[in-house]
Write a protein that holds these residues in place. Structure first.
Motif, mmCIF file in Angstrom:
data_model
loop_
_atom_site.group_PDB
_atom_site.id
_atom_site.type_symbol
_atom_site.label_atom_id
_atom_site.label_comp_id
_atom_site.label_asym_id
_atom_site.label_seq_id
_atom_site.Cartn_x
_atom_site.Cartn_y
_atom_site.Cartn_z
ATOM 1 N N THR A 1 34.169 -78.204 -53.102
ATOM 2 C CA THR A 1 32.722 -78.152 -52.882
ATOM 3 C C THR A 1 32.218 -79.459 -52.292
ATOM 4 O O THR A 1 31.503 -79.483 -51.280
ATOM 5 C CB THR A 1 31.997 -77.879 -54.210
ATOM 6 N N VAL A 2 32.594 -80.569 -52.924
ATOM 7 C CA VAL A 2 32.111 -81.875 -52.464
ATOM 8 C C VAL A 2 32.600 -82.157 -51.051
ATOM 9 O O VAL A 2 31.827 -82.587 -50.189
ATOM 10 C CB VAL A 2 32.579 -82.982 -53.437
ATOM 11 N N LEU A 3 33.882 -81.855 -50.791
ATOM 12 C CA LEU A 3 34.435 -82.117 -49.463
ATOM 13 C C LEU A 3 33.696 -81.313 -48.392
ATOM 14 O O LEU A 3 33.303 -81.854 -47.359
ATOM 15 C CB LEU A 3 35.926 -81.758 -49.435
ATOM 16 N N THR A 4 33.484 -80.001 -48.672
ATOM 17 C CA THR A 4 32.805 -79.149 -47.690
ATOM 18 C C THR A 4 31.399 -79.675 -47.405
ATOM 19 O O THR A 4 30.987 -79.783 -46.245
ATOM 20 C CB THR A 4 32.701 -77.710 -48.215
ATOM 21 N N SER A 5 30.679 -80.046 -48.477
ATOM 22 C CA SER A 5 29.314 -80.541 -48.282
ATOM 23 C C SER A 5 29.333 -81.796 -47.429
ATOM 24 O O SER A 5 28.543 -81.940 -46.486
ATOM 25 C CB SER A 5 28.653 -80.856 -49.628
ATOM 26 N N LEU A 6 30.265 -82.738 -47.759
ATOM 27 C CA LEU A 6 30.302 -84.001 -47.026
ATOM 28 C C LEU A 6 30.642 -83.775 -45.563
ATOM 29 O O LEU A 6 30.008 -84.361 -44.680
ATOM 30 C CB LEU A 6 31.332 -84.942 -47.662
ATOM 31 N N VAL A 7 31.611 -82.883 -45.305
ATOM 32 C CA VAL A 7 32.010 -82.641 -43.912
ATOM 33 C C VAL A 7 30.853 -82.040 -43.134
ATOM 34 O O VAL A 7 30.526 -82.488 -42.023
ATOM 35 C CB VAL A 7 33.250 -81.721 -43.861
ATOM 36 N N SER A 8 30.172 -81.030 -43.723
ATOM 37 C CA SER A 8 29.075 -80.413 -42.958
ATOM 38 C C SER A 8 27.936 -81.402 -42.753
ATOM 39 O O SER A 8 27.314 -81.441 -41.691
ATOM 40 C CB SER A 8 28.575 -79.125 -43.627
ATOM 41 N N GLY B 1 28.275 -84.613 -42.509
ATOM 42 C CA GLY B 1 28.736 -85.557 -41.494
ATOM 43 C C GLY B 1 28.599 -84.993 -40.097
ATOM 44 O O GLY B 1 28.099 -85.664 -39.191
ATOM 45 N N VAL B 2 29.009 -83.728 -39.927
ATOM 46 C CA VAL B 2 28.921 -83.104 -38.602
ATOM 47 C C VAL B 2 27.470 -83.052 -38.144
ATOM 48 O O VAL B 2 27.132 -83.405 -37.009
ATOM 49 C CB VAL B 2 29.535 -81.687 -38.646
ATOM 50 N N ALA C 1 24.966 -84.966 -39.159
ATOM 51 C CA ALA C 1 24.484 -86.320 -38.873
ATOM 52 C C ALA C 1 24.971 -86.788 -37.511
ATOM 53 O O ALA C 1 24.224 -87.395 -36.737
ATOM 54 C CB ALA C 1 24.951 -87.280 -39.971
ATOM 55 N N LEU C 2 26.252 -86.451 -37.210
ATOM 56 C CA LEU C 2 26.828 -86.852 -35.923
ATOM 57 C C LEU C 2 26.063 -86.212 -34.769
ATOM 58 O O LEU C 2 25.710 -86.878 -33.793
ATOM 59 C CB LEU C 2 28.301 -86.415 -35.888
ATOM 60 N N ILE C 3 25.800 -84.917 -34.903
ATOM 61 C CA ILE C 3 25.092 -84.191 -33.842
ATOM 62 C C ILE C 3 23.713 -84.794 -33.630
ATOM 63 O O ILE C 3 23.306 -85.101 -32.502
ATOM 64 C CB ILE C 3 24.982 -82.700 -34.191
ATOM 65 N N ILE C 4 23.006 -85.031 -34.743
ATOM 66 C CA ILE C 4 21.646 -85.562 -34.620
ATOM 67 C C ILE C 4 21.688 -86.968 -34.025
ATOM 68 O O ILE C 4 20.914 -87.318 -33.135
ATOM 69 C CB ILE C 4 20.943 -85.557 -35.991
ATOM 70 N N ASN C 5 22.656 -87.774 -34.483
ATOM 71 C CA ASN C 5 22.737 -89.155 -34.021
ATOM 72 C C ASN C 5 23.044 -89.223 -32.529
ATOM 73 O O ASN C 5 22.503 -90.050 -31.808
ATOM 74 C CB ASN C 5 23.811 -89.884 -34.835
ATOM 75 N N ASN C 6 23.909 -88.326 -32.046
ATOM 76 C CA ASN C 6 24.277 -88.354 -30.629
ATOM 77 C C ASN C 6 23.148 -87.869 -29.731
ATOM 78 O O ASN C 6 23.099 -88.203 -28.564
ATOM 79 C CB ASN C 6 25.520 -87.496 -30.385
ATOM 80 N N ASN C 7 22.268 -87.033 -30.290
ATOM 81 C CA ASN C 7 21.239 -86.436 -29.442
ATOM 82 C C ASN C 7 19.845 -86.972 -29.737
ATOM 83 O O ASN C 7 18.868 -86.413 -29.296
ATOM 84 C CB ASN C 7 21.239 -84.919 -29.608
ATOM 85 N N ILE C 8 19.780 -88.091 -30.496
ATOM 86 C CA ILE C 8 18.472 -88.526 -30.985
ATOM 87 C C ILE C 8 17.520 -88.862 -29.837
ATOM 88 O O ILE C 8 16.312 -88.706 -29.938
ATOM 89 C CB ILE C 8 18.654 -89.731 -31.947
#
Lengths: 168, 349
Positions: A93-100, A102-103, A105-112
């Motif tokens: 559960t924790v791993l899935t939440s962290l990965v999603s 992270g993904v 955050a990455l998308i938002i950060n790249n397209n900010i």
């Protein structure tokens, strides 16, 4: 208007948390409904009025009602809660939440830089579908194919009556 | 800002107050109408022609003891009537009773909530209408209530589909979802005498919509949610006094809202009734008054139609109801929508 935005955001997050953490399934379902309605309100505040109407009409008015319907029909309160907590489950559960997270955050950060809130209020329907049927046409069609596949799967599973001969 | 708040409050008071205030009159019409149809008198003792009867009913509901059975789920039991009433009243905010008019050099929109959503707002909010009934049935913790609520909910979700196909066909036809432009499209006459109402262009959509509003507002012949002979009283068995009355108020307001939308889409909304132009002349004030009057007359005729149907048709069986909804009305609605889209496409190009 700032006050309304903040209120809607707080409500959305609060109801979303209630959806996940509530012990009673029916309360979860109602919290989910309120989350969907509040997201509709956020769309309205951002100027995409058509999308907000569709959000309330389809998600809150039809999808969530089926959740509530089924939960009331089978009355889950009668059955003991599945309280078994294994370590593997927790880790996954924790791993899935962290990965999603992270993904996302990455998308938002790249397209900010490119994210801008377009005020669509003049003719939001036209603006929405201009994009949907040109720039995003292939993802849109793929999503409809996915839905079609889901419908076919449901019909196949529901009609699988071979182990009960004599029933239509 | 203060002016805006004041304007909105006044409009809200009028637009919510009028329908709620007209419920007693509808009740009289319904009960005396039932008497008229069944060749009996109906309630005629309280006041002239029995006009004070609903007042007596209201006071009875207010002063009855409120019984809360011990087996209900208290929180949901209490909010269920409120959900039903609030959701029923909200669509009234976008229904205009007249064209925009000038007052003190300012254009005033006669609806409370002037938005680009137009007619979509009303349908988005109406879609939430089944929650009040569903919550009531579940919170009552009673098998009859639960069955009534599930029936009502399944019925509303099913008929919403054919209702929506009718609305979408009309929106394609008028090319707009703004209520004022929909009404403007329907103002005027063909051949000098036939009003340009949507009913004459799209009779199929009108019938679909009409059946849909009977199913949505849970009125006979589709009142399976209550079904006295099978379910005692459906979702409101466990409710007493004012909470019971609130459910009935919600049902009547829902009926008025759907009638209003039907009139806007198919009978020209607030556009003048044939012959009324002669009364208006050049006066702008007179025009607004006559528009409000036209709208009220049209709504009243719709309400009479509801009563008429209620005492004419028997209740459907549940499987008949579902078959009518899914196997007859929905294919018809989709077919009608496709034809409409093709016609509109070739008209525009």
């Amino acid at each position: 208007m700032m006050f309304v935005d903040v209120l809607l955001t707080v409500l959305t997050v609060a109801f979303a948390l209630l959806t996940v953490f509530s012990k009673k399934t029916v309360i979860s379902a109602f919290a989910l409904l309120m989350t969907l309605v509040c997201i509709g309100g956020i769309y309205y505040q951002l100027g995409s009025v058509f999308l907000s109407a569709i959000q309330v009409l389809v998600n809150a008015g039809a999808v969530a009602i089926l959740f509530v319907f089924v939960m009331m029909l089978i009355d889950l309160e009668k059955y003991p809660n599945n309280t078994e907590r294994s370590k593997i489950k927790l880790i996954i559960t924790v791993l899935t939440s962290l990965v999603s997270l992270g993904v996302l955050a990455l998308i938002i950060n790249n397209n900010i830089d490119t994210i801008t809130v377009v005020n669509l209020s003049d003719s939001s329907m036209k603006a929405l579908f201009d994009r949907l049927f040109t720039q995003y046409y292939i993802p849109f069609e793929l999503a409809t194919v996915l839905l079609l596949a889901a419908v076919v799967a449901v019909v196949v599973i529901a009609n699988n009556n071979k182990q009960h001969p004599g029933k239509e | 800002m203060l002016e805006l708040i004041l304007e909105t409050l006044i409009k809200a008071a009028i637009i919510v107050g009028l329908p709620l205030g007209s419920i007693p009159i509808i009740l009289v019409v319904e009960r005396r109408g039932a008497g008229f149809m069944q060749k009996r008198l109906g309630p005629n003792r309280v006041g002239p022609f029995g006009l004070m009867q609903p007042l007596a009913d209201v006071f009875k509901f207010l002063f009855k003891e409120e019984v809360e059975p011990s087996h209900v789920r208290p929180f949901f039991y209490t909010i269920a009537p409120l959900i039903a009433l609030v959701v029923a009243v909200m669509p009234l905010a976008v229904i205009p009773v007249a064209a925009p008019f000038d007052f003190n050099g300012k254009t005033i929109f006669p609806e409370v909530f002037h938005t680009d959503l137009g007619i979509f707002f009303a349908f988005a909010v109406s879609a939430l209408g089944s929650y009040g009934i569903l919550v009531a049935g579940w919170a009552s913790n009673n098998k009859f209530s639960m069955l009534g609520a599930l029936r009502a909910c399944a019925q509303m979700v099913s008929y919403e589909l054919s209702l929506t196909t009718a609305i979408v066909a009309m929106i394609f036809l008028y090319g707009s979802n703004d209520i004022h432009s929909i009404v403007a499209e329907q103002t005027g006459y063909w051949f000098g005498f036939l009003p340009k109402w949507g009913f004459f262009v799209q009779p199929v959509a009108a019938v679909l919509f009409l059946v849909g509003i009977f199913a949505e507002s849970n009125r006979l012949p589709f009142d399976l949610a209550e079904g006295e002979s099978e379910l005692v009283a459906g979702y409101h068995i466990e409710y007493s006094s004012i909470k019971f009355a609130i459910f009935f108020m919600a049902e009547y307001v829902h009926m008025l809202v759907l009638s209003g939308l039907f009139i806007i889409l198919f009978f020209g909304g607030y556009s003048l009734l044939p012959g009324m132009e002669l009364l208006v002349g050049d006066s702008a004030l007179m025009l607004t008054i006559m528009q409000v009057l036209s709208f009220i007359i049209k709504i009243s005729l719709m309400v009479w139609f509801f009563v008429w149907v209620r005492w004419t048709l028997p209740r459907f069986r549940y499987d008949q109801l579902m078959m009518l909804g899914w196997e007859r009305l929905l294919p018809l609605g989709i077919f009608n929508l496709i034809i409409t889209v093709l016609v509109v496409h070739f008209r525009n190009h």
